[in-house]
Design a protein around this motif. Structure first.
Motif: not given
Length: 433
Positions: A79-105
């Motif tokens: 089962l997939k919980y929408v709270w957690l789907q949205g949170r994971q998208v947000w967290m990945y994007c925030r790390l990708y956008r603001t921390m150089e070491r996480f700017r990975k494809p």
């Protein structure tokens, strides 16, 4: 003996005799050695946490993320919980956008796949008025299982869309986030009937602290870096959210209550006496962010005194350490069965709150509190064997559930805490006198 020497003397009782204190210097400020030690541990924990979720949570068949992960990352429920789907998208994007070491494809592609899954399946029309509700829970392939009569699935959908729009440049996602925000404001402040919750005669209208907190979080998201015009659009809402949160200061300033009436009065019964220390601490650092943006010293003082220090005082277990999950302000046993447990996320919020409060004020006692929470947290929650953190401990600090993810624990509170603490520590180290 000066105040600084007294603090250093008190701290040195935990250090080897006749050695330099690793924590405080004679001026009572935290030593660079300790700040760097924290920074290194927190950075490594963040790297390990990201690696865990990258390895185990991605559904490459249907899109989105598995969040029900056992200790070793095994998926025990699809089962997939929408709270957690949205949170994971947000967290990945925030790390990708603001921390150089996480700017990975691989991080960007995972975020985009999660966003596509949400846009395709999360929204379900719930009324003839055309308002959109988001599901709470979906099957692996995206069929709606459950809808909550609250605003939170929509809130995390919005967070995901807005942050994803920032890394992809997709203006349609940003517009979708802004439209969802208008709908949320309508539900909260004008007409909640679109949520589908019947108005029952015995159900007292309630100001639950989670709602203004969440709206304030969304304002921070939508306005970040978008200029004065966008900030002004939400100025009135920001003020409303702050005042709604401040209504939860009750009993002549001696307690933070989770639920109050719409007029800011205490409610009867267990609901009215309920305290949630972790939630109060999270509200504290939300308010600290606003106080810094508005240069409001009075709000800063209230945030620290009432929403950071006070919840720690009443919420910390003096016998076993750690923060209780729920408490009753009059000392009755809370009705929540898990009230005495030690959960991961309140400790995450406490770490952010105390470190942010110290960053803004440089008061050593706030960093001493951070150190106390840090010691408990890192001694109990991280899993050295399999990675990531346990989420649910007994009152005594033993692991009660060894899962790493579930319906409410996903890729959010742990990485957000580590991410924010790393940035705060970097700032403190860069600005040492």
């Amino acid at each position: 003996m000066t105040d600084g020497e007294e603090r250093a003397e008190r701290c040195c009782r935990t250090c080897p005799p006749f050695t330099a204190c690793r924590y405080l210097d004679l001026e009572g400020t935290m030593s660079v050695v300790q700040l760097e030690e924290w920074r290194q541990r927190i950075g490594k924990e963040l790297d390990d946490t990201v690696a865990f979720w990258l390895k185990y949570s991605h559904d490459t068949t249907h899109g989105g993320f598995f969040t029900c992960l056992g200790r070793d990352g095994t998926v025990y429920d699809e089962l997939k919980y929408v709270w957690l789907q949205g949170r994971q998208v947000w967290m990945y994007c925030r790390l990708y956008r603001t921390m150089e070491r996480f700017r990975k494809p691989e991080i960007l592609e995972a975020a985009k796949a999660g966003g596509a899954f949400l846009r395709r399946f999360a929204r379900v029309s719930s009324s003839s008025s055309g308002q959109w509700k988001c599901a709470f829970c979906l099957t692996r392939d995206g069929k709606a299982v459950k809808i909550q009569r609250t605003v939170f699935s929509e809130c995390f959908y919005l967070l995901a869309m807005d942050e994803l729009s920032r890394v992809t440049g997709d203006q349609g996602m940003q517009l979708e986030a802004e439209q969802m925000m208008e709908q949320l404001i309508h539900w909260v402040r004008v007409d909640s009937s679109g949520l589908g919750r019947p108005q029952l005669p015995g159900d007292l209208p309630t100001n639950s602290m989670a709602v203004p907190m969440m709206l304030l979080c969304l304002v921070q998201q939508l306005t970040e870096g978008r200029g004065q015009e966008v900030a002004q659009k939400y100025t009135e809402l920001t003020g409303w959210c702050v005042q709604q949160i401040l209504q939860h200061i009750q009993r002549d300033g001696t307690a933070i209550l989770e639920n109050v009436s719409l007029q800011g009065a205490e409610l009867p019964g267990c609901q009215g006496r309920l305290q949630n220390p972790g939630h109060a601490l999270e509200a504290g650092w939300f308010l600290l962010q606003v106080s810094a943006q508005q240069q409001d010293s009075e709000l800063q003082r209230t945030a620290i005194d009432k929403f950071v220090e006070l919840p720690f005082q009443f919420g910390w277990d003096k016998g076993h350490g750690g923060l209780f999950y729920f408490l009753d302000v009059d000392g009755h046993c809370p009705t929540q069965l898990e009230w005495s447990m030690k959960l991961w996320w309140p400790h995450c919020e406490a770490l952010i709150a105390f470190l942010m409060a110290y960053r803004q004020t440089k008061k050593p006692e706030l960093l001493e509190r951070f150190s106390e929470v840090y010691q408990y947290t890192f001694n109990h929650f991280p899993d050295a064997k399999s990675g990531e953190w346990f989420g649910y401990l007994t009152q005594e600090g033993k692991v009660a559930l060894d899962l790493k993810g579930g319906p409410f624990k996903g890729f959010f509170h742990v990485p957000r805490c580590l991410y924010m603490c790393e940035l705060l520590l970097d700032d403190l180290l860069a600005n040492q006198d």
